[in-house]
Enzyme design. Structure first.
Site, PDB file in Angstrom:
ATOM      1  N   TYR A 284     127.348 -23.326 -39.349  1.00  0.00           N
ATOM      2  CA  TYR A 284     128.701 -23.105 -39.689  1.00  0.00           C
ATOM      3  C   TYR A 284     129.022 -21.504 -39.314  1.00  0.00           C
ATOM      4  CZ  TYR A 284     132.933 -22.830 -42.426  1.00  0.00           C
ATOM      5  OH  TYR A 284     134.088 -22.739 -42.858  1.00  0.00           O
TER       6      TYR A 284
ATOM      7  N   VAL B 133     140.591 -34.498 -34.014  1.00  0.00           N
ATOM      8  CA  VAL B 133     140.667 -33.076 -33.186  1.00  0.00           C
ATOM      9  C   VAL B 133     139.345 -33.181 -32.155  1.00  0.00           C
ATOM     10  CG1 VAL B 133     142.129 -31.653 -34.488  1.00  0.00           C
ATOM     11  CG2 VAL B 133     139.562 -31.476 -34.455  1.00  0.00           C
TER      12      VAL B 133
HETATM   13  P1  NDP Z   1     139.351 -29.577 -46.550  1.00  0.00           P
HETATM   14  O1  NDP Z   1     138.110 -30.320 -46.464  1.00  0.00           O
HETATM   15  O2  NDP Z   1     139.804 -29.717 -47.855  1.00  0.00           O
HETATM   16  O3  NDP Z   1     140.359 -29.671 -45.520  1.00  0.00           O
HETATM   17  C1  NDP Z   1     139.863 -29.924 -44.243  1.00  0.00           C
HETATM   18  C2  NDP Z   1     141.015 -30.526 -43.201  1.00  0.00           C
HETATM   19  O4  NDP Z   1     140.481 -30.799 -41.852  1.00  0.00           O
HETATM   20  C3  NDP Z   1     141.104 -32.054 -43.849  1.00  0.00           C
HETATM   21  O5  NDP Z   1     142.384 -32.214 -43.527  1.00  0.00           O
HETATM   22  C4  NDP Z   1     140.350 -33.012 -42.786  1.00  0.00           C
HETATM   23  O6  NDP Z   1     140.623 -34.175 -42.845  1.00  0.00           O
HETATM   24  C5  NDP Z   1     140.705 -32.267 -41.459  1.00  0.00           C
HETATM   25  N1  NDP Z   1     139.588 -32.370 -40.654  1.00  0.00           N
HETATM   26  C6  NDP Z   1     138.300 -32.178 -40.387  1.00  0.00           C
HETATM   27  N2  NDP Z   1     137.674 -32.705 -39.470  1.00  0.00           N
HETATM   28  C7  NDP Z   1     138.807 -33.139 -38.820  1.00  0.00           C
HETATM   29  C8  NDP Z   1     138.852 -33.819 -37.387  1.00  0.00           C
HETATM   30  N3  NDP Z   1     137.608 -34.048 -36.896  1.00  0.00           N
HETATM   31  N4  NDP Z   1     139.846 -34.010 -36.991  1.00  0.00           N
HETATM   32  C9  NDP Z   1     141.057 -33.855 -37.675  1.00  0.00           C
HETATM   33  N5  NDP Z   1     141.075 -33.423 -39.011  1.00  0.00           N
HETATM   34  C10 NDP Z   1     139.929 -33.177 -39.511  1.00  0.00           C
HETATM   35  O7  NDP Z   1     138.783 -28.015 -46.513  1.00  0.00           O
HETATM   36  P2  NDP Z   1     139.472 -26.655 -46.282  1.00  0.00           P
HETATM   37  O8  NDP Z   1     140.976 -26.757 -46.354  1.00  0.00           O
HETATM   38  O9  NDP Z   1     138.565 -25.635 -47.129  1.00  0.00           O
HETATM   39  O10 NDP Z   1     139.168 -26.357 -44.714  1.00  0.00           O
HETATM   40  C11 NDP Z   1     140.255 -26.043 -43.724  1.00  0.00           C
HETATM   41  C12 NDP Z   1     139.782 -24.988 -42.671  1.00  0.00           C
HETATM   42  O11 NDP Z   1     139.237 -23.702 -43.607  1.00  0.00           O
HETATM   43  C13 NDP Z   1     138.270 -25.119 -42.161  1.00  0.00           C
HETATM   44  O12 NDP Z   1     138.525 -24.819 -40.673  1.00  0.00           O
HETATM   45  C14 NDP Z   1     137.295 -24.533 -42.920  1.00  0.00           C
HETATM   46  O13 NDP Z   1     136.223 -24.077 -42.246  1.00  0.00           O
HETATM   47  C15 NDP Z   1     138.071 -23.302 -43.322  1.00  0.00           C
HETATM   48  N6  NDP Z   1     137.580 -22.317 -44.345  1.00  0.00           N
HETATM   49  C16 NDP Z   1     137.601 -22.784 -45.636  1.00  0.00           C
HETATM   50  C17 NDP Z   1     137.054 -21.936 -46.490  1.00  0.00           C
HETATM   51  C18 NDP Z   1     136.780 -22.517 -48.004  1.00  0.00           C
HETATM   52  O14 NDP Z   1     135.956 -21.886 -48.755  1.00  0.00           O
HETATM   53  N7  NDP Z   1     137.207 -23.778 -48.480  1.00  0.00           N
HETATM   54  C19 NDP Z   1     136.585 -20.753 -46.309  1.00  0.00           C
HETATM   55  C20 NDP Z   1     137.051 -20.261 -44.969  1.00  0.00           C
HETATM   56  C21 NDP Z   1     137.521 -21.135 -43.894  1.00  0.00           C
HETATM   57  P3  NDP Z   1     140.258 -35.212 -43.742  1.00  0.00           P
HETATM   58  O15 NDP Z   1     141.065 -34.933 -45.015  1.00  0.00           O
HETATM   59  O16 NDP Z   1     140.328 -36.514 -43.029  1.00  0.00           O
HETATM   60  O17 NDP Z   1     138.816 -35.125 -44.006  1.00  0.00           O
HETATM   61  C1  8X3 Z   2     134.142 -21.236 -45.681  1.00  0.00           C
HETATM   62  C2  8X3 Z   2     133.815 -19.970 -46.890  1.00  0.00           C
HETATM   63  O1  8X3 Z   2     131.861 -18.519 -47.451  1.00  0.00           O
HETATM   64  O2  8X3 Z   2     131.515 -20.808 -47.749  1.00  0.00           O
HETATM   65  O3  8X3 Z   2     133.955 -20.593 -44.612  1.00  0.00           O
HETATM   66  O4  8X3 Z   2     131.384 -20.004 -45.609  1.00  0.00           O
HETATM   67  S1  8X3 Z   2     131.864 -19.930 -46.948  1.00  0.00           S
END
Ligand code: NDP
Ligand code: 8X3
Length: 246
Positions: A147, A55
């Site tokens: 972040y 992205v």
């Molecule tokens: P994961 O690391 O499990 O998943 C992240 C996903 O985003 C993966 O598919 C990863 O691909 C993809 N990704 C990262 N960078 C890019 C890029 N430059 N281009 C395309 N794809 C990319 O983490 P989460 O599922 O937890 O994260 C998903 C979203 O949720 C994020 O925006 C995160 O900030 C948000 N979030 C997460 C929380 C948590 O506690 N886990 C809480 C709040 C929000 P790849 O597998 O190749 O790395």
């Molecule tokens: C991901 C959850 O609380 O680690 O956004 O920032 S936290």
């Protein structure tokens, strides 16, 4: 369309929207993982189209979206999920590279996707953008600085977009998860799996599927209902920084 559908919340969304009977465009930057989820879901009868791009690469993203086959061009729901945290250090000690990657992915990547997909939604007077924000965007927590700022930007960009499409039937949702056990912490701690596992110790964290349930609900709410923002915390989590472990 779900960005970053190869892991965690994105993968949960892919599975839940598939269960809901939807056709899916799944994007990711890892060909093998993308192929695995495509196989899993097509095996269950879901129509899946995959797009391989980062992205952060605006040219590649534009090429992929503009090259979509005719039957995949009308995107009803965009889940702007691809994102990451890198590092957990004081703001005056953080890594320039980590900051840049977070800003380029979480803010600029989300904006690229919005800019590419939303004009079609507005023209069709139909569509829904679901941005994956975070509790981290509501208030900074110690060492979360950049972040947290990117997720605060996701809130502002969601609010801005909602205003800008208000003359159309396009809806905008900012989903703000708390503690979700995914690959998130492994990535944040640059592969330190022990440190990552500690994040989820003593509390039952949310799962990608828990967040996906809310995304599917928001996308299927009656047309006159716009779920503008949802904060989803783990039970025993009071805020981004208050987590009671037992
Ligand atoms: P994961 O690391 O499990 O998943 C992240 C996903 O985003 C993966 O598919 C990863 O691909 C993809 N990704 C990262 N960078 C890019 C890029 N430059 N281009 C395309 N794809 C990319 O983490 P989460 O599922 O937890 O994260 C998903 C979203 O949720 C994020 O925006 C995160 O900030 C948000 N979030 C997460 C929380 C948590 O506690 N886990 C809480 C709040 C929000 P790849 O597998 O190749 O790395
Ligand atoms: C991901 C959850 O609380 O680690 O956004 O920032 S936290």
């Amino acid at each position: 369309m779900i960005t970053g559908a190869t892991s965690g919340i994105g993968l949960g969304c892919a599975r839940k929207f598939a269960e809901n009977g939807d056709k899916l465009i799944l994007t990711g930057r890892n060909e093998q993982k993308l192929e695995a989820i495509r196989k899993e879901l097509t095996g269950k009868g879901t129509k899946v189209h995959t797009l391989l791009f980062d992205v952060r690469d605006r040219e590649q993203a534009t090429r992929c979206i503009n090259g979509l086959p005719e039957e995949w061009r009308e995107i009803d729901v965009l889940v702007n999920n691809a994102g990451l945290a890198l590092g957990l250090e004081p703001e005056y000690e953080g890594s320039f590279d980590d900051w840049e990657t977070m800003i380029d992915t979480n803010i600029k990547g989300l904006l690229t996707m919005t800019r590419l997909i939303v004009p079609g939604m507005v023209a069709r007077d139909r569509g829904h953008v679901i941005n994956i924000g975070s509790v981290a965007g509501d208030a900074a927590y110690a060492n979360g600085n950049v972040y947290c700022a990117t997720k605060s930007a996701v809130k502002t960009l969601s609010d801005g977009l909602r205003l800008d499409v208000a003359n159309s039937a396009v809806r905008v949702t900012n989903l703000k998860p708390g503690l979700v056990e995914t690959n998130f912490s492994n990535t944040r701690f640059h592969g330190d799996t022990e440190r990552a596992a500690n994040v989820y110790k003593g509390i039952k964290p949310l799962t990608g599927e828990d967040i996906a349930d809310v995304a599917v609900y928001a996308a299927n709410a009656p047309a006159h209902v716009q779920i503008a923002e949802v904060l989803i915390l783990a039970t025993h989590q009071g805020s981004g920084s208050v987590i009671v472990r037992k």
